[in-house]
Design an enzyme around this catalytic site. Structure first.
Site, mmCIF file in Angstrom:
data_model
loop_
_atom_site.group_PDB
_atom_site.id
_atom_site.type_symbol
_atom_site.label_atom_id
_atom_site.label_comp_id
_atom_site.label_asym_id
_atom_site.label_seq_id
_atom_site.Cartn_x
_atom_site.Cartn_y
_atom_site.Cartn_z
ATOM 1 N N ASP A 41 -14.610 46.628 -127.641
ATOM 2 C CA ASP A 41 -13.497 46.172 -128.474
ATOM 3 C C ASP A 41 -13.633 46.855 -129.833
ATOM 4 O OD1 ASP A 41 -13.636 44.357 -126.333
ATOM 5 O OD2 ASP A 41 -12.870 42.708 -127.541
ATOM 6 N N ASP B 49 -3.833 35.373 -121.560
ATOM 7 C CA ASP B 49 -4.839 34.864 -122.494
ATOM 8 C C ASP B 49 -4.428 33.455 -122.882
ATOM 9 O OD1 ASP B 49 -5.881 37.516 -122.475
ATOM 10 O OD2 ASP B 49 -4.334 38.084 -123.926
HETATM 11 O O1 LIG Z 1 -7.841 42.264 -124.998
HETATM 12 C C1 LIG Z 1 -7.130 42.054 -125.989
HETATM 13 O O2 LIG Z 1 -5.990 42.570 -126.099
HETATM 14 C C2 LIG Z 1 -7.607 41.150 -127.106
HETATM 15 C C3 LIG Z 1 -6.733 40.808 -128.112
HETATM 16 C C4 LIG Z 1 -7.158 39.982 -129.152
HETATM 17 C C5 LIG Z 1 -8.447 39.486 -129.186
HETATM 18 C C6 LIG Z 1 -9.337 39.838 -128.156
HETATM 19 C C7 LIG Z 1 -8.914 40.654 -127.133
HETATM 20 N N1 LIG Z 1 -9.756 41.023 -126.101
HETATM 21 C C8 LIG Z 1 -11.097 40.559 -126.000
HETATM 22 C C9 LIG Z 1 -11.741 41.086 -124.815
HETATM 23 O O3 LIG Z 1 -11.187 41.740 -123.972
HETATM 24 C C10 LIG Z 1 -13.220 40.821 -124.668
HETATM 25 O O4 LIG Z 1 -13.884 42.049 -124.707
HETATM 26 C C11 LIG Z 1 -13.550 40.158 -123.378
HETATM 27 O O5 LIG Z 1 -12.795 38.985 -123.241
HETATM 28 C C12 LIG Z 1 -15.073 39.884 -123.268
HETATM 29 O O6 LIG Z 1 -15.429 38.604 -123.721
HETATM 30 P P1 LIG Z 1 -16.969 38.146 -123.829
HETATM 31 O O7 LIG Z 1 -17.663 38.603 -122.586
HETATM 32 O O8 LIG Z 1 -16.933 36.644 -123.943
HETATM 33 O O9 LIG Z 1 -17.525 38.816 -125.037
#
Ligand SMILES: O=C(O)c1ccccc1NCC(=O)[C@H](O)[C@H](O)COP(=O)(O)O
Length: 243
Positions: free
Chosen positions: A13, A132
């Site tokens: 990210d 989401d």
């Molecule tokens: O994916 C998006 O567009 C997004 C937008 C705004 C906030 C977060 C977003 N994505 C987050 C992710 O895709 C995380 O990398 C993913 O959920 C992993 O989560 P974790 O394993 O709990 O760190």
């Protein structure tokens, strides 16, 4: 008996040029993990088949990291899922021009349903939709605004031919509290399309639990914080879900 191995998608990210993880996706909660290219190459070297690459600034509307994201996507030999701020023809064209394997639409699916139906019809399997949620309420604009009911939206997108969903429980995201298995089961029961689980993975046991949902429709799992926090290595994760 499981028919497929759970796919793993390590996450990169990107916020303000850095690989970060947020807590509950909240702007300002960043922990920085350095150069996104280095992170992506590390996951590739560890054997990743997929990379989940997110432009958080584009998602939040605080600018974008488009050039850097494209550079990372182009440098990868693995499959790339691009997410964050893909909401119109220009941003979709830029995302697809990176050669990524698929893009993940979020806000657009809530705010521009006609456009999303059009691009699903045009691009098929190249398009996934990110669902989401807080509870069963969808969130858009970098997860800052309510965007309707999960199951109503799922029914609409199914009828439009959406190929796949990336399902995130925002309450779990970046918290290392384990995935929301009940939510994933409920979504899988409501659609026959594959589901990629996102948010909350904390341990190899979480990944094993997600792997038990493969027969119900969970195709893959995004893993962010747990890898950066070194709860386990990607090699261990890949081994844990191998069948
Ligand atoms: O994916 C998006 O567009 C997004 C937008 C705004 C906030 C977060 C977003 N994505 C987050 C992710 O895709 C995380 O990398 C993913 O959920 C992993 O989560 P974790 O394993 O709990 O760190």
């Amino acid at each position: 008996m499981r028919t497929h191995r759970l796919e793993l998608l390590p996450a990169v990210d990107v916020r303000d040029g850095q690989a970060v993880r947020l807590v509950h996706g909240e702007s300002g909660s960043e922990t920085s993990y350095g150069d996104p290219m280095e992170a992506a190459l590390a996951w590739q070297r560890a054997g990743a088949e997929w990379l989940h690459l997110v432009d958080l600034d584009a998602a939040f509307g605080t600018g974008d990291n488009r050039a850097q994201i494209a550079e990372v996507a182009r440098a990868m030999d693995l499959k790339v899922e691009l997410s964050g701020g893909i909401r119109d023809d220009a941003s979709l064209a830029a995302a697809l021009a990176t050669g990524c394997t698929r893009v993940n639409l979020g806000t657009a699916a809530l705010e521009s349903p006609e456009w999303v139906a059009k691009v699903i019809a045009e691009h098929g399997d190249l398009i996934a939709v990110g669902l989401d949620v807080r509870g069963t309420t969808l969130r858009g604009r970098g997860w800052t605004r309510d965007g309707g009911d999960l199951y109503e939206t799922l029914t609409r997108l199914d009828s439009e031919g959406c190929a796949r969903y990336v399902v995130t429980d925002i309450a779990k995201d970046g918290t290392l509290q384990g995935p929301n298995l009940e939510l994933l089961r409920n979504v899988c029961a409501a659609t026959d399309r594959p589901v990629v689980a996102s948010g909350g993975v904390s341990s190899l046991d979480d990944l094993r639990a997600l792997a038990t949902l493969v027969p119900e429709g969970v195709e893959g799992a995004i893993v962010g914080k747990a890898l950066y926090a070194k709860a386990f290595t990607l090699e261990e994760a890949l081994e844990a879900v191998s069948v």
